[in-house]
Scaffold this active site. Structure first.
Site, PDB file in Angstrom:
ATOM      1  N   HIS A 238      12.173  19.029  24.766  1.00  0.00           N
ATOM      2  CA  HIS A 238      10.945  18.271  25.055  1.00  0.00           C
ATOM      3  C   HIS A 238      10.890  17.866  26.528  1.00  0.00           C
ATOM      4  CE1 HIS A 238       7.801  15.188  23.971  1.00  0.00           C
ATOM      5  NE2 HIS A 238       8.313  14.585  25.047  1.00  0.00           N
ATOM      6  N   GLU A 239      11.986  17.329  27.045  1.00  0.00           N
ATOM      7  CA  GLU A 239      11.988  16.859  28.430  1.00  0.00           C
ATOM      8  C   GLU A 239      11.908  18.003  29.432  1.00  0.00           C
ATOM      9  OE1 GLU A 239      11.338  13.904  28.849  1.00  0.00           O
ATOM     10  OE2 GLU A 239      11.824  13.210  26.837  1.00  0.00           O
ATOM     11  N   HIS A 242       8.394  18.803  30.030  1.00  0.00           N
ATOM     12  CA  HIS A 242       7.802  17.977  31.100  1.00  0.00           C
ATOM     13  C   HIS A 242       8.266  18.460  32.470  1.00  0.00           C
ATOM     14  CE1 HIS A 242       5.954  15.240  28.372  1.00  0.00           C
ATOM     15  NE2 HIS A 242       7.069  14.636  27.972  1.00  0.00           N
TER      16      HIS A 242
END
Length: 321
Positions: A238-239, A242
Site C-alpha cells: 500500500h505504501e 503512494h
C-alpha cells in the site's frame, strides 16, 4: 461507474493533456508548487480492533497532470510500460536485539520483498504493473528512542509526520537516489500501520528534502509476524503505491475526480475488514475493497488496476527515472 479506461495509453495521456490545457492558469499567475498541492490531515477513525493503513492526504491539484502536459511524448512512452527494477534499502530500527524489540529477521524482510514482487507483478490476481523489487541492503540500528515513531505527550500518543525524530532517523540512514526505495521499520503503536511521501513532494518550489523520501511501516506488518489481520505484508505494498503517486481509492469520497483512476469505483470512506458487497456511493460499482490502495485487511486486498499501473509508470518517468 466511472467512464471505462481508454484502451490505448497514448489516448489516455492526450486526453489528460487536453484537459490541462483547457484549465491552464492565466499568464502571470503564481504557479503552485508540487509540495504545496499536498496536505496531510491526520488519521482516519477505525472500528474497534482495526488500524488505519496510514494518514489521510489531500491533493488540491494533481502535479502529475502538469508534468504530462509539459512532457506528452515521455508520458505516452512511459504509459506503454517497461519493466522497472527498484533497489530496496531496509532500515531496521530496534530497541534491542530481540524480535519483540523490533529486530525483524531476514526471513521476514525477504518474505516482504517477495510480497512486493507478487503484488506488483499481478501474481496475486491484479494486473502486472511492470515494477519489480530487489533487496539491496539491510542495516540495523539499536536505539530505543528511534524504535517508536510516536511521541507521548500528556499521556496520549500522537502521530507526527515530519517530526524531529523522523528527520534524525532519515537524515542518518537514507540511502541512494530518487529511484531507491528506502523502507524504515519500527513500532507505530496501534494508531496506524505506516506512511509514505508522494514522489511529487520532492520537486518544485518548496520541495521536501530528499532524505524524507521513503516508506515507514510497523515491523509487525511483515510476513512471519503475528499481527493479524495486518501481517501478510500488504502495508508495504500500500505504501509503495503512494511512493509511486497512487492515491487512496476513497480519495475525495463520492465526488469527482475521486482517486484520479478511471477503473476504480468511487468510495465514500476507507473500508476496514473485508466488507464484501460494500457500496457507499450512488455511482455504479461496488467499493474497491480488494484494491491495495484501500484499508481492507491484508487477506482481502490483492490487486492493482490497469489505470493504477499506468499512473505509477508515468509517475516513475516524471519523478524517479
Amino acid at each position: 461507474m466511472r467512464p471505462p479506461a481508454r484502451s490505448r495509453s497514448v489516448l489516455i495521456v492526450l486526453s489528460i493533456v487536453a484537459a490541462i490545457v483547457a484549465t491552464a492558469p492565466i499568464a502571470g499567475a503564481r504557479r503552485i508548487s508540487d509540495a504545496e498541492c499536498i496536505t496531510y490531515e491526520g488519521i482516519a477513525d477505525a472500528p474497534k480492533g482495526k488500524i488505519p493503513r496510514d494518514d489521510l492526504v489531500t491533493l488540491r491539484r494533481d502535479p502529475l497532470k502538469r508534468w504530462i502536459a509539459r512532457h506528452p511524448s515521455q508520458a505516452a512512452a512511459a504509459a506503454r510500460g517497461a519493466v522497472v527494477t527498484i533497489p530496496v534499502a531496509f532500515h531496521v530500527l530496534r530497541k534491542d536485539t530481540s524480535v519483540a524489540g523490533g529486530n525483524a529477521p531476514m526471513t521476514w524482510i525477504e518474505a516482504q520483498v517477495d510480497v512486493l514482487n507478487e503484488s506488483f507483478s499481478g501474481a496475486t490476481g491484479g494486473v502486472d504493473t511492470g515494477f519489480r523489487f530487489e533487496l539491496e541492503s539491510v542495516d540495523r540500528t539499536t536505539k530505543a528512542s528511534w524504535f517508536k515513531f510516536f511521541y507521548a505527550q500528556g499521556g496520549t500518543p500522537r502521530f507526527f509526520r515530519g517530526s524531529h525524530k523522523e528527520i534524525q532517523i532519515k537524515r542518518s540512514l537514507h540511502e541512494g537516489g530518487r529511484d531507491t526505495l528506502n523502507v524504515y521499520t519500527g513500532a507505530l503503536g496501534k494508531f496506524l500501520l505506516g506512511w509514505a511521501y508522494y514522489p511529487s513532494s520532492f520537486v518544485g518550489e518548496g520541495a521536501l528534502p530528499r532524505f524524507f523520501d521513503g516508506v515507514v511501516i510497523d515491523y509487525r506488518t511483515m510476513p512471519g509476524s503475528d499481527y493479524g489481520p495486518y501481517d501478510e505484508g500488504d502495508t508495504l505494498t500500500h505504501e509503495v503505491g503512494h511512493w509511486l503517486e497512487l492515491l487512496h481509492t476513497f480519495q475525495n469520497g463520492c465526488e469527482s475526480p475521486g482517486d484520479l483512476i478511471a477503473d476504480t469505483p468511487y468510495e465514500a470512506s476507507p473500508a476496514f475488514g473485508c466488507p464484501e458487497g460494500r457500496d457507499t456511493c450512488a455511482a455504479p460499482g461496488e467499493d474497491p475493497i480488494t484494491n491495495f490502495m484501500d484499508y481492507s485487511d491484508d487477506a482481502c486486498m490483492f490487486e492493482f488496476t490497469e489505470d493504477q499501473a499506468e499512473r505509477a509508470a508515468v509517475a516513475w518517468a516524471a519523478y524517479r527515472a
